[in-house]
Design a protein around this motif. Structure first.
Motif, PDB file in Angstrom:
ATOM      1  N   UNK A 111       0.817  -1.212   0.000  1.00 54.44           N
ATOM      2  CA  UNK A 111       0.000   0.000   0.000  1.00 54.44           C
ATOM      3  C   UNK A 111       0.851   1.261   0.000  1.00 54.44           C
ATOM      4  N   UNK A 112       1.936   1.247   0.769  1.00 53.66           N
ATOM      5  CA  UNK A 112       2.867   2.387   0.820  1.00 53.66           C
ATOM      6  C   UNK A 112       3.472   2.627  -0.563  1.00 53.66           C
ATOM      7  N   UNK A 113       3.923   1.540  -1.210  1.00 50.05           N
ATOM      8  CA  UNK A 113       4.554   1.663  -2.529  1.00 50.05           C
ATOM      9  C   UNK A 113       3.554   2.212  -3.549  1.00 50.05           C
ATOM     10  N   UNK A 114       2.342   1.681  -3.555  1.00 48.83           N
ATOM     11  CA  UNK A 114       1.347   2.151  -4.524  1.00 48.83           C
ATOM     12  C   UNK A 114       1.003   3.622  -4.300  1.00 48.83           C
ATOM     13  N   UNK A 149      -0.544  -4.797 -11.828  1.00 44.66           N
ATOM     14  CA  UNK A 149      -1.285  -5.687 -12.728  1.00 44.66           C
ATOM     15  C   UNK A 149      -2.242  -6.583 -11.939  1.00 44.66           C
ATOM     16  N   UNK A 150      -1.821  -7.058 -10.771  1.00 40.15           N
ATOM     17  CA  UNK A 150      -2.712  -7.856  -9.926  1.00 40.15           C
ATOM     18  C   UNK A 150      -3.882  -7.008  -9.434  1.00 40.15           C
ATOM     19  N   UNK A 151      -3.624  -5.747  -9.154  1.00 38.54           N
ATOM     20  CA  UNK A 151      -4.696  -4.831  -8.736  1.00 38.54           C
ATOM     21  C   UNK A 151      -5.662  -4.574  -9.897  1.00 38.54           C
ATOM     22  N   UNK A 152      -5.143  -4.466 -11.093  1.00 36.32           N
ATOM     23  CA  UNK A 152      -5.994  -4.270 -12.283  1.00 36.32           C
ATOM     24  C   UNK A 152      -6.991  -5.424 -12.414  1.00 36.32           C
ATOM     25  N   UNK A 153      -6.513  -6.651 -12.139  1.00 35.87           N
ATOM     26  CA  UNK A 153      -7.358  -7.845 -12.250  1.00 35.87           C
ATOM     27  C   UNK A 153      -8.208  -8.090 -11.000  1.00 35.87           C
ATOM     28  N   UNK A 154      -8.017  -7.294  -9.944  1.00 35.86           N
ATOM     29  CA  UNK A 154      -8.768  -7.485  -8.709  1.00 35.86           C
ATOM     30  C   UNK A 154      -8.234  -8.605  -7.839  1.00 35.86           C
ATOM     31  N   UNK A 212      -3.837   3.486 -17.184  1.00 36.64           N
ATOM     32  CA  UNK A 212      -2.383   3.295 -17.149  1.00 36.64           C
ATOM     33  C   UNK A 212      -1.986   2.735 -15.795  1.00 36.64           C
ATOM     34  N   UNK A 213      -0.738   2.284 -15.688  1.00 37.56           N
ATOM     35  CA  UNK A 213      -0.259   1.727 -14.419  1.00 37.56           C
ATOM     36  C   UNK A 213      -0.267   2.764 -13.306  1.00 37.56           C
ATOM     37  N   UNK A 214       0.118   3.965 -13.621  1.00 35.00           N
ATOM     38  CA  UNK A 214       0.133   5.020 -12.603  1.00 35.00           C
ATOM     39  C   UNK A 214      -1.291   5.323 -12.136  1.00 35.00           C
ATOM     40  N   UNK A 215      -2.250   5.320 -13.055  1.00 31.04           N
ATOM     41  CA  UNK A 215      -3.640   5.562 -12.674  1.00 31.04           C
ATOM     42  C   UNK A 215      -4.168   4.446 -11.778  1.00 31.04           C
ATOM     43  N   UNK A 216      -3.800   3.212 -12.080  1.00 29.14           N
ATOM     44  CA  UNK A 216      -4.235   2.090 -11.249  1.00 29.14           C
ATOM     45  C   UNK A 216      -3.604   2.180  -9.865  1.00 29.14           C
ATOM     46  N   UNK A 219      -4.402   3.158  -4.303  1.00 27.41           N
ATOM     47  CA  UNK A 219      -3.940   3.871  -3.109  1.00 27.41           C
ATOM     48  C   UNK A 219      -5.063   4.689  -2.491  1.00 27.41           C
ATOM     49  N   UNK A 220      -5.872   5.340  -3.305  1.00 27.97           N
ATOM     50  CA  UNK A 220      -6.974   6.138  -2.762  1.00 27.97           C
ATOM     51  C   UNK A 220      -8.036   5.252  -2.115  1.00 27.97           C
ATOM     52  N   UNK A 221      -8.257   4.070  -2.652  1.00 22.92           N
ATOM     53  CA  UNK A 221      -9.188   3.138  -2.015  1.00 22.92           C
ATOM     54  C   UNK A 221      -8.639   2.675  -0.662  1.00 22.92           C
ATOM     55  N   UNK A 222      -7.335   2.455  -0.586  1.00 22.79           N
ATOM     56  CA  UNK A 222      -6.717   2.057   0.680  1.00 22.79           C
ATOM     57  C   UNK A 222      -6.767   3.205   1.687  1.00 22.79           C
TER      58      UNK A 222
END
Length: 187
Positions: free
Chosen positions: A89-92, A131-136, A150-154, A159-162
């Motif tokens: 979560x910190x990294x994202x 990519x794992x977050x993109x797939x849920x 994009x990856x940055x948007x994901x 991160x905002x959901x967390x």
């Protein structure tokens, strides 16, 4: 994460494979203790803290009805991930919200002093997490993200959901700190 609770404290209520009751009221135990397994995890224990390598003892249980082996780990650990959910979560949050580079963020969550030549320029783990977050699959309760993002948007959306899951702290607390705590709850 460092103390090992007794077997009966962590016994699953039901087998995740066959749905048999772990401790039926009128019968014998179905989920029996099956030993311990050590697991090493990376990441700071506090938001913004020093990165550490911690050995966690996970309890194993065997279902006598179907033979499945169930591993019970402390809250904040994700299946098949080397880093804690909080560290992810910190990294994202740092990548998606702060625009930090992956080598910078790696120094904040990884305690390894020696990295390979390719890792000095780019760290691949955040790409896998995104990519794992993109797939849920990273934090399943957060859902999937659109394939056109994009990856940055994901990373930013995750991160905002967390951050939204995090219990509120001080008014001036930064988003990565909140994402750190929210990720532990989302795991």
């Amino acid at each position: 994460m460092t103390a090992v609770p007794a077997v009966h404290y962590l016994r699953p209520a039901r087998c995740p494979c066959c749905d048999a009751a772990g401790r039926p009221v009128d019968g014998p135990l179905r989920m029996r203790g099956h030993g311990l397994r050590e697991r090493q995890v990376y990441g700071p224990l506090q938001a913004g803290g020093a990165p550490q390598l911690v050995t966690v003892h996970a309890r194993r249980y065997r279902c006598s009805a179907c033979g499945a082996i169930v591993v019970v780990v402390p809250r904040g650990l994700l299946p098949r991930r080397r880093y804690t959910a909080s560290a992810i979560g910190w990294v994202l949050a740092r990548v998606g919200l702060d625009g930090a580079t992956t080598p910078t963020v790696r120094a904040e969550v990884c305690s390894c002093a020696i990295v390979g030549v390719a890792a000095a320029e780019r760290w691949l783990a955040p790409s896998r997490w995104i990519e794992a977050s993109r797939r849920g699959q990273l934090f399943p309760r957060l859902g999937r993200h659109g394939a056109e993002s994009t990856r940055v948007q994901i990373a930013e959306r995750t991160a905002m959901q967390l951050v939204a899951l995090s219990p509120r702290g001080d008014a001036g607390e930064r988003a990565p700190h909140l994402a750190f705590r929210g990720a532990a709850l989302a795991a």
